[in-house]
Design a protein around this motif. Sequence first.
Motif, mmCIF file in Angstrom:
data_model
loop_
_atom_site.group_PDB
_atom_site.id
_atom_site.type_symbol
_atom_site.label_atom_id
_atom_site.label_comp_id
_atom_site.label_asym_id
_atom_site.label_seq_id
_atom_site.Cartn_x
_atom_site.Cartn_y
_atom_site.Cartn_z
ATOM 1 N N VAL A 121 -65.107 132.971 28.629
ATOM 2 C CA VAL A 121 -63.953 132.262 28.061
ATOM 3 C C VAL A 121 -64.456 131.025 27.329
ATOM 4 C CG1 VAL A 121 -61.787 131.068 28.540
ATOM 5 C CG2 VAL A 121 -62.428 133.086 29.894
ATOM 6 N N TYR A 122 -64.107 130.938 26.054
ATOM 7 C CA TYR A 122 -64.471 129.771 25.249
ATOM 8 C C TYR A 122 -63.329 128.760 25.312
ATOM 9 C CZ TYR A 122 -65.398 126.859 21.173
ATOM 10 O OH TYR A 122 -65.610 125.791 20.345
ATOM 11 N N ARG A 123 -63.657 127.531 25.683
ATOM 12 C CA ARG A 123 -62.639 126.484 25.802
ATOM 13 C C ARG A 123 -62.992 125.303 24.913
ATOM 14 N NH1 ARG A 123 -63.391 128.410 31.075
ATOM 15 N NH2 ARG A 123 -61.480 129.232 32.050
ATOM 16 N N GLU A 124 -61.988 124.818 24.202
ATOM 17 C CA GLU A 124 -62.150 123.608 23.385
ATOM 18 C C GLU A 124 -60.777 122.994 23.136
ATOM 19 O OE1 GLU A 124 -63.391 122.181 18.913
ATOM 20 O OE2 GLU A 124 -64.199 124.062 19.653
ATOM 21 N N GLU A 125 -60.515 121.875 23.773
ATOM 22 C CA GLU A 125 -59.240 121.170 23.640
ATOM 23 C C GLU A 125 -58.073 122.137 23.874
ATOM 24 O OE1 GLU A 125 -59.417 119.212 19.862
ATOM 25 O OE2 GLU A 125 -61.002 117.842 20.509
ATOM 26 N N GLU A 126 -57.319 122.454 22.811
ATOM 27 C CA GLU A 126 -56.142 123.307 23.017
ATOM 28 C C GLU A 126 -56.475 124.796 23.010
ATOM 29 O OE1 GLU A 126 -56.192 122.682 18.473
ATOM 30 O OE2 GLU A 126 -56.886 121.677 20.292
ATOM 31 N N TYR A 127 -57.752 125.134 22.735
ATOM 32 C CA TYR A 127 -58.131 126.541 22.659
ATOM 33 C C TYR A 127 -58.685 127.044 23.987
ATOM 34 C CZ TYR A 127 -57.870 126.038 17.569
ATOM 35 O OH TYR A 127 -57.449 125.811 16.291
ATOM 36 N N GLU A 128 -58.309 128.259 24.344
ATOM 37 C CA GLU A 128 -58.913 128.982 25.461
ATOM 38 C C GLU A 128 -58.926 130.452 25.062
ATOM 39 O OE1 GLU A 128 -57.637 129.863 29.945
ATOM 40 O OE2 GLU A 128 -58.193 127.759 29.612
ATOM 41 N N ILE A 129 -60.099 130.925 24.649
ATOM 42 C CA ILE A 129 -60.205 132.244 24.023
ATOM 43 C C ILE A 129 -61.099 133.146 24.868
ATOM 44 C CG2 ILE A 129 -60.859 133.487 21.929
ATOM 45 C CD1 ILE A 129 -60.576 130.729 20.468
ATOM 46 N N SER A 130 -60.553 134.264 25.308
ATOM 47 C CA SER A 130 -61.333 135.241 26.067
ATOM 48 C C SER A 130 -62.202 136.049 25.108
ATOM 49 C CB SER A 130 -60.406 136.178 26.840
ATOM 50 O OG SER A 130 -59.683 135.460 27.816
ATOM 51 N N VAL A 131 -63.448 136.236 25.497
ATOM 52 C CA VAL A 131 -64.416 136.921 24.640
ATOM 53 C C VAL A 131 -65.064 138.057 25.428
ATOM 54 C CG1 VAL A 131 -66.481 136.660 23.221
ATOM 55 C CG2 VAL A 131 -64.903 134.734 23.473
ATOM 56 N N SER A 132 -65.343 139.145 24.739
ATOM 57 C CA SER A 132 -66.107 140.246 25.327
ATOM 58 C C SER A 132 -66.939 140.884 24.224
ATOM 59 C CB SER A 132 -65.180 141.282 25.975
ATOM 60 O OG SER A 132 -64.358 141.902 24.995
ATOM 61 N N GLY A 133 -67.804 141.794 24.613
ATOM 62 C CA GLY A 133 -68.652 142.440 23.624
ATOM 63 C C GLY A 133 -68.935 143.885 23.970
ATOM 64 N N SER A 134 -69.269 144.653 22.950
ATOM 65 C CA SER A 134 -69.658 146.051 23.126
ATOM 66 C C SER A 134 -71.150 146.179 22.846
ATOM 67 C CB SER A 134 -68.862 146.950 22.179
ATOM 68 O OG SER A 134 -67.479 146.842 22.445
ATOM 69 N N ILE A 135 -71.815 147.038 23.611
ATOM 70 C CA ILE A 135 -73.273 147.125 23.553
ATOM 71 C C ILE A 135 -73.714 148.576 23.400
ATOM 72 C CG2 ILE A 135 -75.430 146.559 24.744
ATOM 73 C CD1 ILE A 135 -73.639 144.691 26.561
ATOM 74 N N GLY A 136 -74.565 148.814 22.429
ATOM 75 C CA GLY A 136 -75.218 150.108 22.279
ATOM 76 C C GLY A 136 -76.684 149.964 22.635
ATOM 77 N N VAL A 137 -77.211 150.922 23.384
ATOM 78 C CA VAL A 137 -78.577 150.815 23.906
ATOM 79 C C VAL A 137 -79.413 152.012 23.470
ATOM 80 C CG1 VAL A 137 -79.982 150.496 25.981
ATOM 81 C CG2 VAL A 137 -77.602 149.685 25.951
ATOM 82 N N SER A 138 -80.625 151.738 23.010
ATOM 83 C CA SER A 138 -81.590 152.805 22.728
ATOM 84 C C SER A 138 -82.915 152.455 23.391
ATOM 85 C CB SER A 138 -81.776 152.999 21.217
ATOM 86 O OG SER A 138 -82.229 151.805 20.601
ATOM 87 N N LEU A 139 -83.752 153.468 23.565
ATOM 88 C CA LEU A 139 -85.009 153.292 24.289
ATOM 89 C C LEU A 139 -86.199 153.714 23.444
ATOM 90 C CD1 LEU A 139 -84.022 154.803 27.765
ATOM 91 C CD2 LEU A 139 -83.883 152.418 27.036
ATOM 92 N N TYR A 140 -87.242 152.913 23.516
ATOM 93 C CA TYR A 140 -88.532 153.295 22.932
ATOM 94 C C TYR A 140 -89.391 153.896 24.037
ATOM 95 C CZ TYR A 140 -93.278 152.971 21.139
ATOM 96 O OH TYR A 140 -94.558 153.279 20.755
ATOM 97 N N PRO A 141 -90.073 155.009 23.795
ATOM 98 C CA PRO A 141 -90.176 155.760 22.531
ATOM 99 C C PRO A 141 -89.196 156.925 22.414
ATOM 100 C CG PRO A 141 -91.827 156.541 24.062
ATOM 101 C CD PRO A 141 -91.059 155.470 24.792
ATOM 102 N N ARG A 142 -88.335 157.103 23.415
ATOM 103 C CA ARG A 142 -87.470 158.284 23.442
ATOM 104 C C ARG A 142 -86.580 158.391 22.206
ATOM 105 N NH1 ARG A 142 -82.301 158.800 27.270
ATOM 106 N NH2 ARG A 142 -81.500 157.617 25.481
ATOM 107 N N ASP A 143 -85.970 157.270 21.791
ATOM 108 C CA ASP A 143 -84.971 157.307 20.719
ATOM 109 C C ASP A 143 -85.499 156.843 19.366
ATOM 110 O OD1 ASP A 143 -83.104 158.096 22.665
ATOM 111 O OD2 ASP A 143 -82.700 156.003 23.185
ATOM 112 N N GLY A 144 -86.683 156.307 19.338
ATOM 113 C CA GLY A 144 -87.223 155.839 18.068
ATOM 114 C C GLY A 144 -88.559 155.164 18.260
ATOM 115 N N LYS A 145 -89.334 155.128 17.160
ATOM 116 C CA LYS A 145 -90.680 154.562 17.218
ATOM 117 C C LYS A 145 -90.785 153.226 16.487
ATOM 118 C CE LYS A 145 -92.182 158.180 19.406
ATOM 119 N NZ LYS A 145 -93.113 159.144 18.834
ATOM 120 N N ASN A 146 -89.670 152.763 15.898
ATOM 121 C CA ASN A 146 -89.691 151.477 15.203
ATOM 122 C C ASN A 146 -88.292 150.862 15.212
ATOM 123 O OD1 ASN A 146 -88.172 152.648 12.994
ATOM 124 N ND2 ASN A 146 -90.095 153.506 12.219
ATOM 125 N N TYR A 147 -88.181 149.676 14.632
ATOM 126 C CA TYR A 147 -86.913 148.937 14.639
ATOM 127 C C TYR A 147 -85.776 149.749 14.033
ATOM 128 C CZ TYR A 147 -83.417 145.512 13.120
ATOM 129 O OH TYR A 147 -82.237 144.845 12.885
#
Length: 216
Positions: A164-190
């Motif tokens: 939760v981000y808070r600043e004076e009159e603001y109170e904003i709930s935040v979340s995020g989505s994450i995608g995961v890959s693995l080296y070397p199974r899913d790729g050999k470079n960036y």
Amino acid sequence: MIESEFRIKDIKNDYVWCHTRGKTIYDDNKRAIRVIGKIVNIDLHKKELQTLEYKAKRDPLTGVYNKSATKDLIDHYIQKHSDTKHIFMIVDIDDFKSINDKFGHLQGDKILSFVINQVKMIFSSGEIIGRIGGDEFAVFIGDISNKETVFIKADLLQRALRSVYREEEYEISVSGSIGVSLYPRDGKNYNQLLNCADKALYDVKDQGKDGFKLFT
């Protein structure tokens, strides 16, 4: 001609960069008898170069690596540690466009910096964190021991994003989505790891956001 750069301690016991240039004087028998030259204090010049190099690799808003530096660092790390397993995670802040539309881009920038600071607190300096898009950033963790570590790290990251981000009159709930890959199974470079993690990220978005998924 002799030329080199080195650091010495000044009278305040601080290290300063110096540049020396000189030449050896020989006698008639070609024996060295003395060296003449000069030493110049180049500490200010060195610090200016270091500042420019730092800024060239950093995102000016958040202070983490920019997209170009993130790619270079990850590819370099993989080349040096090609025989071990690594985690690549791409993160997208949920509904960030709505946050910008509702509260303004200035407030959106503050929230983005806040979220990335939350993430920086849970990872060590050895892990690579970089901003690779407007509200997208990557986290790269090298040398993982087993698959369980992947889920532990992804869960840790998700918990950090859920804040939760808070600043004076603001109170904003935040979340995020994450995608995961693995080296070397899913790729050999960036690029290959990013592509797979990005597909997993969009699966999370389609399934309601605020979660993580390993690419399959």
